[in-house]
Motif scaffolding. Structure first.
Motif, PDB file in Angstrom:
ATOM      1  N   GLY A 181       0.788  -1.225   0.000  1.00 15.11           N
ATOM      2  CA  GLY A 181       0.000   0.000   0.000  1.00 15.11           C
ATOM      3  C   GLY A 181       0.814   1.265   0.000  1.00 15.11           C
ATOM      4  N   GLY A 182       0.108   2.397   0.245  1.00 14.45           N
ATOM      5  CA  GLY A 182       0.755   3.706   0.265  1.00 14.45           C
ATOM      6  C   GLY A 182       1.346   4.056  -1.078  1.00 14.45           C
ATOM      7  N   GLN A 183       2.582   4.543  -1.063  1.00 18.28           N
ATOM      8  CA  GLN A 183       3.255   4.955  -2.301  1.00 18.28           C
ATOM      9  C   GLN A 183       4.154   3.843  -2.856  1.00 18.28           C
ATOM     10  OE1 GLN A 183       2.251   8.093  -3.520  1.00 18.28           O
ATOM     11  NE2 GLN A 183       0.883   7.608  -1.822  1.00 18.28           N
ATOM     12  N   ASN A 184       4.109   2.655  -2.248  1.00 13.85           N
ATOM     13  CA  ASN A 184       4.954   1.555  -2.702  1.00 13.85           C
ATOM     14  C   ASN A 184       4.405   0.945  -3.989  1.00 13.85           C
ATOM     15  OD1 ASN A 184       6.733   1.542  -0.358  1.00 13.85           O
ATOM     16  ND2 ASN A 184       4.939   0.835   0.763  1.00 13.85           N
ATOM     17  N   LYS A 185       5.310   0.517  -4.844  1.00 13.16           N
ATOM     18  CA  LYS A 185       4.883  -0.111  -6.093  1.00 13.16           C
ATOM     19  C   LYS A 185       5.827  -1.250  -6.462  1.00 13.16           C
ATOM     20  CE  LYS A 185       6.761   4.097  -8.161  1.00 13.16           C
ATOM     21  NZ  LYS A 185       6.851   4.992  -7.007  1.00 13.16           N
ATOM     22  N   VAL A 186       5.306  -2.183  -7.234  1.00 14.47           N
ATOM     23  CA  VAL A 186       6.094  -3.335  -7.671  1.00 14.47           C
ATOM     24  C   VAL A 186       7.111  -2.887  -8.720  1.00 14.47           C
ATOM     25  CG1 VAL A 186       5.999  -5.558  -8.870  1.00 14.47           C
ATOM     26  CG2 VAL A 186       4.233  -4.965  -7.192  1.00 14.47           C
ATOM     27  N   GLN A 187       8.334  -3.356  -8.565  1.00 14.92           N
ATOM     28  CA  GLN A 187       9.381  -3.063  -9.539  1.00 14.92           C
ATOM     29  C   GLN A 187       9.020  -3.737 -10.859  1.00 14.92           C
ATOM     30  OE1 GLN A 187      13.364  -3.630  -8.001  1.00 14.92           O
ATOM     31  NE2 GLN A 187      14.102  -4.340  -9.978  1.00 14.92           N
ATOM     32  N   ARG A 188       9.004  -2.966 -11.942  1.00 11.99           N
ATOM     33  CA  ARG A 188       8.550  -3.492 -13.229  1.00 11.99           C
ATOM     34  C   ARG A 188       9.594  -4.387 -13.889  1.00 11.99           C
ATOM     35  NH1 ARG A 188       4.113  -3.850 -13.421  1.00 11.99           N
ATOM     36  NH2 ARG A 188       3.177  -1.860 -13.959  1.00 11.99           N
ATOM     37  N   LEU A 189      10.867  -4.070 -13.703  1.00  7.06           N
ATOM     38  CA  LEU A 189      11.948  -4.799 -14.369  1.00  7.06           C
ATOM     39  C   LEU A 189      13.084  -5.067 -13.399  1.00  7.06           C
ATOM     40  CD1 LEU A 189      12.106  -2.587 -17.542  1.00  7.06           C
ATOM     41  CD2 LEU A 189      11.926  -5.059 -17.680  1.00  7.06           C
ATOM     42  N   SER A 190      13.738  -6.195 -13.566  1.00  4.88           N
ATOM     43  CA  SER A 190      14.936  -6.505 -12.785  1.00  4.88           C
ATOM     44  C   SER A 190      16.025  -6.967 -13.741  1.00  4.88           C
ATOM     45  CB  SER A 190      14.659  -7.619 -11.780  1.00  4.88           C
ATOM     46  OG  SER A 190      13.551  -7.320 -10.963  1.00  4.88           O
ATOM     47  N   ASN A 191      17.267  -6.791 -13.308  1.00  2.15           N
ATOM     48  CA  ASN A 191      18.387  -7.301 -14.097  1.00  2.15           C
ATOM     49  C   ASN A 191      19.016  -8.509 -13.417  1.00  2.15           C
ATOM     50  OD1 ASN A 191      19.807  -6.935 -16.536  1.00  2.15           O
ATOM     51  ND2 ASN A 191      21.576  -6.137 -15.428  1.00  2.15           N
ATOM     52  N   ASP A 192      18.337  -8.983 -12.355  1.00  2.00           N
ATOM     53  CA  ASP A 192      18.806 -10.175 -11.642  1.00  2.00           C
ATOM     54  C   ASP A 192      17.589 -11.024 -11.279  1.00  2.00           C
ATOM     55  OD1 ASP A 192      17.590  -9.073  -9.307  1.00  2.00           O
ATOM     56  OD2 ASP A 192      19.422  -7.962  -8.861  1.00  2.00           O
ATOM     57  N   ARG A 193      17.779 -12.041 -10.462  1.00  2.00           N
ATOM     58  CA  ARG A 193      16.703 -12.986 -10.164  1.00  2.00           C
ATOM     59  C   ARG A 193      16.168 -12.852  -8.737  1.00  2.00           C
ATOM     60  NH1 ARG A 193      14.008 -15.504 -13.837  1.00  2.00           N
ATOM     61  NH2 ARG A 193      13.719 -17.322 -12.466  1.00  2.00           N
ATOM     62  N   LYS A 194      16.547 -11.809  -8.015  1.00  2.00           N
ATOM     63  CA  LYS A 194      16.143 -11.688  -6.611  1.00  2.00           C
ATOM     64  C   LYS A 194      14.617 -11.649  -6.452  1.00  2.00           C
ATOM     65  CE  LYS A 194      16.904  -8.893  -2.471  1.00  2.00           C
ATOM     66  NZ  LYS A 194      17.501  -7.655  -1.910  1.00  2.00           N
ATOM     67  N   LEU A 195      13.958 -10.728  -7.169  1.00  2.00           N
ATOM     68  CA  LEU A 195      12.496 -10.626  -7.097  1.00  2.00           C
ATOM     69  C   LEU A 195      11.843 -11.867  -7.702  1.00  2.00           C
ATOM     70  CD1 LEU A 195       9.831  -9.167  -6.583  1.00  2.00           C
ATOM     71  CD2 LEU A 195      10.219  -7.849  -8.677  1.00  2.00           C
ATOM     72  N   ALA A 196      12.405 -12.342  -8.808  1.00  2.00           N
ATOM     73  CA  ALA A 196      11.849 -13.513  -9.487  1.00  2.00           C
ATOM     74  C   ALA A 196      11.804 -14.726  -8.553  1.00  2.00           C
ATOM     75  CB  ALA A 196      12.677 -13.841 -10.730  1.00  2.00           C
ATOM     76  N   GLU A 197      12.893 -14.968  -7.843  1.00  2.00           N
ATOM     77  CA  GLU A 197      12.949 -16.129  -6.950  1.00  2.00           C
ATOM     78  C   GLU A 197      11.931 -15.989  -5.816  1.00  2.00           C
ATOM     79  OE1 GLU A 197      14.599 -18.839  -7.624  1.00  2.00           O
ATOM     80  OE2 GLU A 197      15.462 -17.927  -9.421  1.00  2.00           O
ATOM     81  N   ALA A 198      11.763 -14.761  -5.318  1.00  2.00           N
ATOM     82  CA  ALA A 198      10.791 -14.543  -4.237  1.00  2.00           C
ATOM     83  C   ALA A 198       9.369 -14.792  -4.726  1.00  2.00           C
ATOM     84  CB  ALA A 198      10.927 -13.120  -3.702  1.00  2.00           C
ATOM     85  N   LEU A 199       9.094 -14.479  -6.001  1.00  2.00           N
ATOM     86  CA  LEU A 199       7.744 -14.624  -6.538  1.00  2.00           C
ATOM     87  C   LEU A 199       7.350 -16.079  -6.797  1.00  2.00           C
ATOM     88  CD1 LEU A 199       7.513 -11.598  -9.007  1.00  2.00           C
ATOM     89  CD2 LEU A 199       6.157 -11.945  -6.927  1.00  2.00           C
ATOM     90  N   TYR A 200       8.322 -16.973  -6.870  1.00  2.00           N
ATOM     91  CA  TYR A 200       7.981 -18.384  -7.102  1.00  2.00           C
ATOM     92  C   TYR A 200       7.078 -18.928  -5.996  1.00  2.00           C
ATOM     93  CZ  TYR A 200      10.971 -19.181 -11.170  1.00  2.00           C
ATOM     94  OH  TYR A 200      11.507 -19.158 -12.426  1.00  2.00           O
ATOM     95  N   GLU A 201       7.182 -18.350  -4.811  1.00  7.13           N
ATOM     96  CA  GLU A 201       6.335 -18.778  -3.696  1.00  7.13           C
ATOM     97  C   GLU A 201       4.856 -18.456  -3.965  1.00  7.13           C
ATOM     98  OE1 GLU A 201       5.753 -17.671   1.024  1.00  7.13           O
ATOM     99  OE2 GLU A 201       7.713 -17.297   0.101  1.00  7.13           O
ATOM    100  N   TYR A 202       4.620 -17.529  -4.906  1.00 12.54           N
ATOM    101  CA  TYR A 202       3.254 -17.069  -5.175  1.00 12.54           C
ATOM    102  C   TYR A 202       2.734 -17.518  -6.544  1.00 12.54           C
ATOM    103  CZ  TYR A 202       4.485 -14.168  -1.208  1.00 12.54           C
ATOM    104  OH  TYR A 202       4.891 -13.741   0.032  1.00 12.54           O
ATOM    105  N   LYS A 203       3.370 -18.564  -7.095  1.00 13.73           N
ATOM    106  CA  LYS A 203       2.935 -19.068  -8.392  1.00 13.73           C
ATOM    107  C   LYS A 203       1.522 -19.635  -8.322  1.00 13.73           C
ATOM    108  CE  LYS A 203       6.240 -21.909  -9.616  1.00 13.73           C
ATOM    109  NZ  LYS A 203       7.003 -22.825 -10.498  1.00 13.73           N
ATOM    110  N   ALA A 204       0.812 -19.521  -9.442  1.00 14.30           N
ATOM    111  CA  ALA A 204      -0.539 -20.096  -9.533  1.00 14.30           C
ATOM    112  C   ALA A 204      -0.460 -21.614  -9.421  1.00 14.30           C
ATOM    113  CB  ALA A 204      -1.185 -19.682 -10.838  1.00 14.30           C
ATOM    114  N   ALA A 205      -1.481 -22.218  -8.866  1.00 13.18           N
ATOM    115  CA  ALA A 205      -1.516 -23.673  -8.693  1.00 13.18           C
ATOM    116  C   ALA A 205      -1.361 -24.371 -10.033  1.00 13.18           C
ATOM    117  CB  ALA A 205      -2.837 -24.093  -8.046  1.00 13.18           C
ATOM    118  N   GLY A 206      -0.528 -25.414 -10.037  1.00 13.55           N
ATOM    119  CA  GLY A 206      -0.338 -26.220 -11.245  1.00 13.55           C
ATOM    120  C   GLY A 206       0.549 -25.580 -12.274  1.00 13.55           C
ATOM    121  N   HIS A 207       1.188 -24.441 -11.888  1.00 10.07           N
ATOM    122  CA  HIS A 207       2.032 -23.765 -12.888  1.00 10.07           C
ATOM    123  C   HIS A 207       3.488 -23.957 -12.549  1.00 10.07           C
ATOM    124  CE1 HIS A 207       2.465 -21.043 -16.236  1.00 10.07           C
ATOM    125  NE2 HIS A 207       3.409 -20.392 -15.566  1.00 10.07           N
TER     126      HIS A 207
END
Length: 501
Positions: free
Chosen positions: A475-501
């Protein structure tokens, strides 16, 4: 027409005419701002250290004042935070806008008696330009909501500090106070989900006409309203007709918004930051936002593709071109000097000077030399959504440099769909083709079999919100980073993958 609407139209016309006086004299206006900034800070610690008394031209300024980011300017800012006067600007700041830095921990951005009024005027003028151009002023009779941080302020060495949006809340003009929502008590709630639930209850039966905030968080508010009532937002708030936003590109969210609202509404884009209010959309007919050239900010621009070179050329507005990606450098009447904000912009017009935010100089994907920027991925997503009748809640992009054995690397797109495409592979191909059309480096890497086309990883419903909550940035003024040049955010997001994906 109400007396309030009539008065708003007169005020809008007067304000528009004042804006034109500097907008049609851009170079002269910036030269004047430059001279005033140097003169005002000549006797400060920073002015003495950088020989401001001998600066007569922009080239003198370039010779004496290097480009700095927050970390490089921090020795001066730390002295201001400790309560020292006349360090970066005359006297002491009125406030510190406290933001979270990635490398610096908390950042304290000074707001001075000279800079503060421009934050308020620019937001007001954006609305007045809209009224002047469209003639729509009826919304001033309804309620307006601004989804923002808590207005409660702390103190540090006698100087008040808080989030910028919370500081600005103290400056809402008297004629808007009765129209403004949520209540002060609700606005002070720190937990974002609790706050949004309280806002839903407060606003449900009100005549909401203007809604403002970062699109992803306004979307959460809309979804909670819909879940509570089962109705479209446009049916709940029949006179809602204006959405004001900043911080991120609205286009990827537009289809979802129109679905939730049940109809189209006008929108105004803003470009505010703790460091200054830089631009706002002054026309519903033209691309880009009007750069604020008469607001105590002197602008320099460095071509993004030259930024990391030894001595990149620092341009003023007289030298910029349309369609080029520039890093924006600012010097302000809050005491920031040749300051690298981190944002990149492109000019859409030079008469008047209008910009779009193209991304962040640190937020790009170039693991293979492609240097893909936010504006390119957002345009690719926009076109794909349009072609495939899709709506999304959020997305981000990261490189996959270590794919499976025998597989080429690729860009991985993490997407939280509200409505999925029937043909997912066709949707992905469309995104990839539009990206290739915009970025020749990416095209060459695909054509040369260095990269394979992008792959989509589906994130479950509310997955991005879950991630943001897990890192304390919901919330507030925080926003999701649109692009990364590494895998830090990507690896964290694997925990939130859709079922069966």
């Amino acid at each position: 027409m109400s007396l309030k609407s009539f008065g708003a139209k007169i005020f809008a016309r007067t304000t528009y005419n004042k804006i034109q006086k500097w907008a049609v004299r851009p170079v002269e206006t910036q030269d004047k701002v430059f001279r005033e900034l140097i003169a005002s800070a000549t006797s400060t610690v920073f002015g003495n250290d950088h020989d401001f008394s001998s600066i007569k031209s922009h080239s003198d300024f370039v010779d004496r004042v290097p480009v700095r980011d927050y970390e490089a300017l921090r020795p001066y800012i730390d002295r201001v935070v400790k309560g020292e006067e006349n360090v970066l600007w005359k006297g002491k700041p009125l406030y510190f806008a406290k933001t979270s830095g990635t490398t610096s921990g908390a950042k304290y951005i000074p707001l001075t008696a000279d800079s503060m009024p421009h934050h308020i005027q620019a937001a007001r003028n954006a609305i007045l330009c809209y009224i002047h151009e469209t003639g729509n002023a009826g919304f001033v009779n309804g309620k307006m909501i601004f989804l923002q941080g808590s207005p409660e302020l702390n103190e540090k060495n006698g100087i008040k500090l808080g989030r910028l949006s919370g500081i600005v809340a103290h400056y809402v003009p008297g004629y808007l106070q009765k129209n403004r929502m949520p209540s002060w008590e609700t606005n002070c709630i720190e937990d974002w989900e609790t706050k949004v639930n309280a806002i839903v209850e407060e606003t449900l039966k009100e005549n909401m006409t203007v809604i403002s905030g970062i699109p992803s968080w306004v979307q959460m508010y809309f979804e909670k309203l819909h879940a509570r009532t089962g109705k479209k937002i446009g049916d709940i708030f029949k006179n809602f007709g204006l959405f004001i936003y900043g911080g991120v590109n609205f286009e990827p969210y537009r289809a979802k918004f129109e679905q939730l609202i049940g109809r189209k509404v006008d929108s105004i884009e803003l470009f505010p930051a703790s460091e200054g209010f830089f631009a706002y959309q002054d026309s519903q007919q033209e691309d880009g936002m009007l750069l604020q050239l008469d607001s105590g900010i002197f602008y320099e621009f460095i071509r993004a593709d030259e930024f990391f070179e030894e001595n990149p050329e620092r341009l003023t507005i007289r030298d910029v071109e349309t369609g080029v990606n520039y890093v924006m450098i600012i010097s302000t009447n809050a005491g920031l000097w040749a300051y690298n904000l981190g944002d990149t912009v492109q000019f859409t017009s030079l008469k008047p000077y209008r910009v779009v935010v193209s991304g962040r100089i640190k937020h790009f994907t170039s693991a293979f030399g492609e240097h893909v920027i936010a504006k390119e991925v957002e345009e690719a997503m926009r076109q794909a959504i349009e072609n495939f009748d899709v709506s999304i809640n959020e997305f981000t992009v990261a490189p996959q440099t270590e794919p499976g054995e025998g597989e080429l690397p690729y860009h991985e797109w993490f997407i939280e769909f509200e409505k999925e495409p029937e043909n997912m592979s066709g949707f992905a191909l469309k995104i990839d083709r539009v990206l290739q059309e915009q970025n020749s480096y990416y095209y060459d890497l695909i054509a040369g079999n260095i990269l394979q086309p992008l792959k989509i990883t589906k994130i479950r419903k509310d997955g991005f919100a879950g991630y943001m909550k897990s890192v304390g940035k919901l919330g507030g003024q925080n926003k999701v980073q649109r692009l990364s040049n590494d895998r830090k955010l990507a690896e964290a997001l694997y925990e939130y993958k859709a079922a069966g994906h």
